[in-house]
Design an enzyme around this catalytic site. Structure first.
Site, PDB file in Angstrom:
ATOM      1  N   CYS A  98      43.901  40.236  52.733  1.00  0.00           N
ATOM      2  CA  CYS A  98      44.562  39.412  51.719  1.00  0.00           C
ATOM      3  C   CYS A  98      44.932  38.693  51.871  1.00  0.00           C
ATOM      4  O   CYS A  98      44.956  37.764  51.364  1.00  0.00           O
ATOM      5  CB  CYS A  98      45.660  40.943  51.553  1.00  0.00           C
ATOM      6  SG  CYS A  98      45.851  42.288  50.866  1.00  0.00           S
ATOM      7  N   ASN A 117      48.922  49.975  46.769  1.00  0.00           N
ATOM      8  CA  ASN A 117      47.853  50.310  47.382  1.00  0.00           C
ATOM      9  C   ASN A 117      47.292  52.023  46.500  1.00  0.00           C
ATOM     10  O   ASN A 117      48.179  52.896  46.324  1.00  0.00           O
ATOM     11  CB  ASN A 117      48.295  50.024  48.682  1.00  0.00           C
ATOM     12  CG  ASN A 117      49.404  51.773  49.255  1.00  0.00           C
ATOM     13  OD1 ASN A 117      50.433  51.174  48.485  1.00  0.00           O
ATOM     14  ND2 ASN A 117      49.512  51.855  50.323  1.00  0.00           N
ATOM     15  N   ILE A 118      45.619  52.192  46.894  1.00  0.00           N
ATOM     16  CA  ILE A 118      45.401  52.858  46.077  1.00  0.00           C
ATOM     17  C   ILE A 118      44.632  52.995  47.879  1.00  0.00           C
ATOM     18  O   ILE A 118      43.940  52.400  47.294  1.00  0.00           O
ATOM     19  CB  ILE A 118      44.687  52.665  44.849  1.00  0.00           C
ATOM     20  CG1 ILE A 118      45.357  51.863  43.936  1.00  0.00           C
ATOM     21  CG2 ILE A 118      44.106  53.278  44.195  1.00  0.00           C
ATOM     22  CD1 ILE A 118      44.907  51.342  43.246  1.00  0.00           C
ATOM     23  N   GLU A 119      44.788  54.018  47.724  1.00  0.00           N
ATOM     24  CA  GLU A 119      43.971  55.251  49.066  1.00  0.00           C
ATOM     25  C   GLU A 119      43.014  55.892  48.343  1.00  0.00           C
ATOM     26  O   GLU A 119      42.892  56.232  47.354  1.00  0.00           O
ATOM     27  CB  GLU A 119      44.438  55.685  49.792  1.00  0.00           C
ATOM     28  CG  GLU A 119      46.008  54.562  50.631  1.00  0.00           C
ATOM     29  CD  GLU A 119      46.384  54.965  51.903  1.00  0.00           C
ATOM     30  OE1 GLU A 119      46.529  56.624  51.292  1.00  0.00           O
ATOM     31  OE2 GLU A 119      47.872  54.576  52.382  1.00  0.00           O
ATOM     32  N   GLU A 145      48.180  43.761  47.346  1.00  0.00           N
ATOM     33  CA  GLU A 145      48.009  42.751  47.194  1.00  0.00           C
ATOM     34  C   GLU A 145      47.073  42.353  46.266  1.00  0.00           C
ATOM     35  O   GLU A 145      46.798  41.833  45.402  1.00  0.00           O
ATOM     36  CB  GLU A 145      48.351  41.849  48.819  1.00  0.00           C
ATOM     37  CG  GLU A 145      49.662  41.472  49.684  1.00  0.00           C
ATOM     38  CD  GLU A 145      49.310  42.952  50.361  1.00  0.00           C
ATOM     39  OE1 GLU A 145      49.199  44.171  50.454  1.00  0.00           O
ATOM     40  OE2 GLU A 145      49.715  42.309  50.654  1.00  0.00           O
ATOM     41  N   CYS A 202      48.276  42.116  54.883  1.00  0.00           N
ATOM     42  CA  CYS A 202      46.991  42.433  56.032  1.00  0.00           C
ATOM     43  C   CYS A 202      46.166  41.161  56.523  1.00  0.00           C
ATOM     44  O   CYS A 202      45.556  40.331  55.269  1.00  0.00           O
ATOM     45  CB  CYS A 202      45.925  43.362  56.226  1.00  0.00           C
ATOM     46  SG  CYS A 202      44.281  43.549  54.833  1.00  0.00           S
ATOM     47  N   CYS A 254      44.550  47.614  49.142  1.00  0.00           N
ATOM     48  CA  CYS A 254      45.953  47.224  49.185  1.00  0.00           C
ATOM     49  C   CYS A 254      46.890  45.888  47.965  1.00  0.00           C
ATOM     50  O   CYS A 254      46.000  45.860  47.319  1.00  0.00           O
ATOM     51  CB  CYS A 254      46.139  45.965  50.767  1.00  0.00           C
ATOM     52  SG  CYS A 254      45.458  46.506  51.971  1.00  0.00           S
TER      53      CYS A 254
HETATM   54  N1  THU Z   1      48.235  47.955  52.731  1.00  0.00           N
HETATM   55  C1  THU Z   1      48.804  47.149  51.883  1.00  0.00           C
HETATM   56  O1  THU Z   1      48.853  48.269  50.507  1.00  0.00           O
HETATM   57  N2  THU Z   1      48.722  46.406  52.459  1.00  0.00           N
HETATM   58  C2  THU Z   1      49.304  45.032  53.383  1.00  0.00           C
HETATM   59  O2  THU Z   1      48.629  43.879  52.975  1.00  0.00           O
HETATM   60  C3  THU Z   1      48.482  46.230  54.614  1.00  0.00           C
HETATM   61  C4  THU Z   1      48.408  47.617  54.459  1.00  0.00           C
HETATM   62  C5  THU Z   1      48.235  49.296  52.339  1.00  0.00           C
HETATM   63  C6  THU Z   1      47.261  50.088  52.984  1.00  0.00           C
HETATM   64  C7  THU Z   1      47.054  51.530  53.250  1.00  0.00           C
HETATM   65  O3  THU Z   1      47.454  51.947  51.574  1.00  0.00           O
HETATM   66  C8  THU Z   1      48.718  51.624  54.140  1.00  0.00           C
HETATM   67  O4  THU Z   1      48.989  50.433  54.098  1.00  0.00           O
HETATM   68  C9  THU Z   1      48.622  52.238  55.659  1.00  0.00           C
HETATM   69  O5  THU Z   1      47.162  51.089  55.989  1.00  0.00           O
END
Ligand code: THU
Length: 126
Positions: A88, A41-43, A54, A85, A52
């Site tokens: 995804c 995941n990259i915020e 995935e 989520c 996300c």
């Molecule tokens: N996140 C994912 O990478 N995949 C998911 O299916 C659910 C959420 C990440 C997004 C965010 O960076 C962190 O989890 C918290 O929501």
């Protein structure tokens, strides 16, 4: 190969860029052609732009010409393995009814078909 994508997904936790949520997610996709593509995941400071793990793995695969997926492993450090989520689930559905393996770093594991997580998913007819 399933064992390998689980290991890769766990490794990818170290590449998560998640300074805001501090919730690392790693992913690894096994394509039907036997290749592996990884993601984390990259915020972003503009929170809504977060991607996300995935979807990062998925866009890496598709942009290399891989359109059919056998399985995806998703790893977290949480007490329970985290589930993909809704966005995804729909994003992955485009590339087939793959196995979805959810794991955490303590060795807990859950396994689904994507169609169990996204019943009656949307897909345009070609
Ligand atoms: N996140 C994912 O990478 N995949 C998911 O299916 C659910 C959420 C990440 C997004 C965010 O960076 C962190 O989890 C918290 O929501």
């Amino acid at each position: 190969m399933i064992k390998k994508i689980k290991e890769e997904a766990i490794k990818m936790l170290d590449y998560s860029y998640s300074p805001f949520s501090k919730f690392a997610v790693g992913a690894a996709i096994l394509t039907k052609s036997g290749k592996i593509y990884t993601g984390a995941n990259i915020e972003n400071s503009s929170y809504g732009l977060t991607i996300c793990a995935e979807r990062v793995a998925c866009v890496k695969a598709v942009s290399e010409g891989e359109l059919e997926f056998e399985a995806i492993a998703v790893a977290t450090r949480s007490e329970e393995p985290a589930s993909p989520c809704g966005a995804c689930r729909q994003f992955l559905w485009e590339f087939g009814d793959m196995d979805v393996i959810l794991i955490n770093t303590q060795g807990k594991e859950k396994e689904y078909k994507l169609s169990q997580l996204l019943p009656d998913g949307f897909k345009l007819e070609k």
